[in-house]
Design a protein around this motif. Structure first.
Motif, mmCIF file in Angstrom:
data_model
loop_
_atom_site.group_PDB
_atom_site.id
_atom_site.type_symbol
_atom_site.label_atom_id
_atom_site.label_comp_id
_atom_site.label_asym_id
_atom_site.label_seq_id
_atom_site.Cartn_x
_atom_site.Cartn_y
_atom_site.Cartn_z
ATOM 1 N N ALA B 76 1.118 -1.068 0.091
ATOM 2 C CA ALA B 76 0.226 -0.178 0.218
ATOM 3 C C ALA B 76 1.100 1.680 -0.372
ATOM 4 O O ALA B 76 -0.317 1.881 -0.205
ATOM 5 C CB ALA B 76 -1.230 -0.237 1.245
ATOM 6 N N PHE B 77 2.253 0.947 0.139
ATOM 7 C CA PHE B 77 2.863 2.418 0.858
ATOM 8 C C PHE B 77 4.186 2.890 0.020
ATOM 9 O O PHE B 77 4.735 1.262 -0.568
ATOM 10 C CB PHE B 77 3.051 2.355 2.053
ATOM 11 N N SER B 78 4.491 4.095 -1.195
ATOM 12 C CA SER B 78 5.651 3.712 -1.882
ATOM 13 C C SER B 78 6.677 4.572 -1.135
ATOM 14 O O SER B 78 6.346 4.955 -0.700
ATOM 15 C CB SER B 78 4.638 4.000 -3.228
ATOM 16 N N GLU B 79 8.019 4.361 -2.281
ATOM 17 C CA GLU B 79 8.737 5.316 -1.397
ATOM 18 C C GLU B 79 9.195 6.036 -1.196
ATOM 19 O O GLU B 79 9.527 7.206 -0.807
ATOM 20 C CB GLU B 79 10.007 4.412 -1.802
ATOM 21 N N ARG B 104 5.337 6.367 4.427
ATOM 22 C CA ARG B 104 5.488 6.527 2.630
ATOM 23 C C ARG B 104 6.414 4.842 3.308
ATOM 24 O O ARG B 104 6.631 5.051 4.293
ATOM 25 C CB ARG B 104 6.234 7.220 2.149
ATOM 26 N N LYS B 105 7.791 4.162 2.675
ATOM 27 C CA LYS B 105 8.639 3.190 3.098
ATOM 28 C C LYS B 105 9.696 3.828 2.295
ATOM 29 O O LYS B 105 10.046 5.289 2.624
ATOM 30 C CB LYS B 105 8.193 2.011 1.567
ATOM 31 N N ARG B 106 10.279 3.560 3.699
ATOM 32 C CA ARG B 106 11.952 4.039 3.316
ATOM 33 C C ARG B 106 12.376 4.235 2.727
ATOM 34 O O ARG B 106 12.732 3.020 1.442
ATOM 35 C CB ARG B 106 12.357 3.525 5.216
ATOM 36 N N ASN B 107 12.595 5.312 1.904
ATOM 37 C CA ASN B 107 13.520 5.408 0.829
ATOM 38 C C ASN B 107 15.185 5.436 1.342
ATOM 39 O O ASN B 107 15.502 6.495 1.787
ATOM 40 C CB ASN B 107 13.313 6.706 0.118
ATOM 41 N N PRO B 120 10.956 0.430 9.089
ATOM 42 C CA PRO B 120 10.520 0.202 7.514
ATOM 43 C C PRO B 120 10.313 1.279 6.856
ATOM 44 O O PRO B 120 9.898 0.910 5.830
ATOM 45 C CB PRO B 120 10.296 -1.233 7.862
ATOM 46 N N TYR B 121 8.722 1.601 7.810
ATOM 47 C CA TYR B 121 8.246 2.988 7.334
ATOM 48 C C TYR B 121 8.500 3.864 7.842
ATOM 49 O O TYR B 121 8.905 4.364 9.152
ATOM 50 C CB TYR B 121 6.609 2.454 6.585
ATOM 51 N N PRO B 172 6.368 5.655 15.355
ATOM 52 C CA PRO B 172 6.944 4.380 15.160
ATOM 53 C C PRO B 172 6.773 3.590 14.453
ATOM 54 O O PRO B 172 5.278 3.127 13.811
ATOM 55 C CB PRO B 172 6.890 3.796 16.581
ATOM 56 N N THR B 173 6.952 2.240 12.868
ATOM 57 C CA THR B 173 6.626 1.540 12.879
ATOM 58 C C THR B 173 6.723 0.222 12.834
ATOM 59 O O THR B 173 8.068 -0.144 12.904
ATOM 60 C CB THR B 173 6.418 1.802 11.248
#
Lengths: 267, 222
Positions: B76-79, B104-107, B120-121, B172-173
């Motif tokens: 569901a989440f993009s970078e 969002r995803k961690r880039n 991670p996110y 936190p995720t």
């Protein structure tokens, strides 16, 4: 001790003195009915001595030059009384329920209750009126120099009353519990929390926790309708006592009366 | 005169010539009774004042309970873009207890900070760091913008312009069984994205800010 001035009754209302030779015969029923009010007041006064206090409070000497600006304090008092009366009746319908009940009860007051919109409007606009009047009264006191000796304590009490009025305005703002009320309270709370060292704890105290919860609303409601109004009423009493005891000031432009017969000669 | 003063200095009521004094008595009964009545009044007043005060002040020291909330599948989440998710941080009060987080995803190319490497996110809280209004992610400008007083933050939540005093708070995720989970207790970051226990908006964390605005027991993450 000098006699206090008698109440300024018009002569038509004063009882005529009995004519000589009429004596003190038994009163007719009409006369007894006329006397009933006096009898009741006398009964209370004999046991409380309240008439002296009432005369002390109401029939005071005021300085020459007293003008309409001197009514701003009374105007503020009446604004407070209006808030108190309308507030009591709003409290009969209001529910401090954060899960939607608060907003619904306000909607009920505004839309359904007979004269509800009017009473709520009185309370809402009256709040602004009271804040404005407090500031005008304060400005009058400052510009006329009425805060100077011996009235400093009354100024201090007045400043506390100003702060309490602002607390009323702040806590009352949340109670409709619409978007504006909610976010304004969030902002006000966070401004409180920006005070260094104690600020974060003050913010927690106001919110009753780190986040806005149902307890916050009940807490604001209790402060708004129990804690602060009691304090304001008590302090208004002290404020009025000092005004009566110390008297009011003459306006700064009034000239000192230099007629020689009025001034004390130095020995 | 000297004799009288010496008499008054004596600690025995008998020596001070007080009527009805007892042998070896240092406090008169009248004085003792006055003190006892005052103490009883003080105890009675404290008996209702202190509990009421503690009741009102207590929430300052109570630790808030938080939990992990499921916010969606990994895909569901993009970078590169934020997805808004609504989470309940205060259960039991309906809409008031909810808040929005942008996730969002961690880039690894952007989130180079070592404090982010365990996350991670990235979940950004929408509570503005000025006085707490809700910020919104403007995709075209790649900025978070606050509607109240014009605070603007960049992709990482760092202040770009306006009155905010620190970056946006974060949640936190973690990833469990192919789902992204968000912990409902925020943490705050300073302008170098170093982590701190949560502070209220408007409280800077750079320099002496972290000492002027101490972390409160109610907001600490266990």
């Amino acid at each position: 001790m000098a006699r206090r001035p008698a109440p300024p009754l018009p002569s038509a209302l004063k009882a005529p003195p009995p004519r000589p030779g009429e004596g003190n015969g038994p009163l007719s029923p009409v006369e007894q009915a006329k006397e009933a009010g006096i009898t009741v007041v006398d009964w209370v006064d004999e046991r409380t001595s309240l008439s002296g206090a009432a005369r002390w409070l109401m029939f005071r000497k005021v300085p020459k030059g007293t003008n309409w600006y001197y009514t701003l304090g009374s105007a503020t008092l009446f604004a407070f009384l209006s808030q108190a009366v309308t507030g009591v009746f709003l409290a009969m319908f209001y529910r401090p329920d954060a899960a939607g009940g608060a907003y619904e009860s306000i909607r009920h007051i505004t839309d359904d209750v007979f004269l509800g919109q009017f009473v709520r409007g009185m309370h809402l606009w009256g709040a602004s009126v009271m804040v404005v009047l407090v500031f005008l009264h304060m400005g009058r006191t400052f510009l006329f120099g009425a805060y100077k000796y011996p009235r400093e304590l009354n100024w201090v009490i007045g400043v506390v009353l100003l702060i309490l009025t602002m607390v009323m305005a702040l806590t009352g703002y949340l109670l409709p519990f619409d978007q504006r009320a909610y976010w304004a309270t969030i902002v006000a709370n966070n401004i409180t929390a920006t005070g260094p060292l104690v600020g974060p704890y003050l913010g927690d105290f106001l919110r009753s926790g780190p986040e806005f919860t149902a307890t916050t609303l009940s807490r604001f409601y209790a402060i708004h309708m129990l804690l602060v109004p009691g304090a304001i009423a008590a302090l208004i009493g002290a404020h009025l006592y000092l005004v009566t005891k110390l008297g009011t000031t003459a306006p700064p432009w009034s000239k000192v009366d230099r007629r020689p017969e009025l001034s004390e000669t130095e020995v | 005169m000297a004799n009288k003063r010496a008499k008054q200095k004596s600690k025995y009521t008998l020596d001070r010539g007080i009527p009805g004094a007892f042998e070896g008595e240092t406090v008169t009964r009248r004085r003792f009774m006055t003190g006892a009545a005052h103490s009883a009044g003080a105890v009675a007043a404290a008996a209702f004042t202190l509990p009421a005060l503690g009741f009102a002040v207590g929430p300052i020291f109570k630790q808030e309970r938080h939990s992990w909330e499921d916010i969606g599948p990994l895909e569901a989440f993009s970078e590169n873009n934020y997805i808004p998710v609504v989470v309940t941080i205060n259960p039991g009060v309906g809409e008031v207890g909810k808040t929005t987080a942008y996730v969002r995803k961690r880039n690894p190319a952007i989130d180079t900070d070592r404090y982010d490497s365990t996350t991670p996110y990235i979940a950004i809280s929408t509570r503005c760091a000025h006085v707490g209004c809700p910020v919104r992610w403007i995709d075209a400008a790649e900025r978070f913008v606050c509607p109240c007083h014009g605070g603007v933050y960049d992709l990482l939540g760092r202040r770009v312009s306006g009155p905010p005093v620190r970056p946006l708070d974060r949640f936190p995720t973690r990833v469990r069984a192919g789902r992204v989970q968000l912990y409902t207790g925020r943490f705050s970051v300073n302008s170098e994205l170093r982590r701190f226990s949560p502070r209220d908006p408007g409280e800077p964390l750079d320099g002496i800010g972290q000492y002027l605005y101490p972390s409160r027991p109610s907001a600490r993450i266990p």
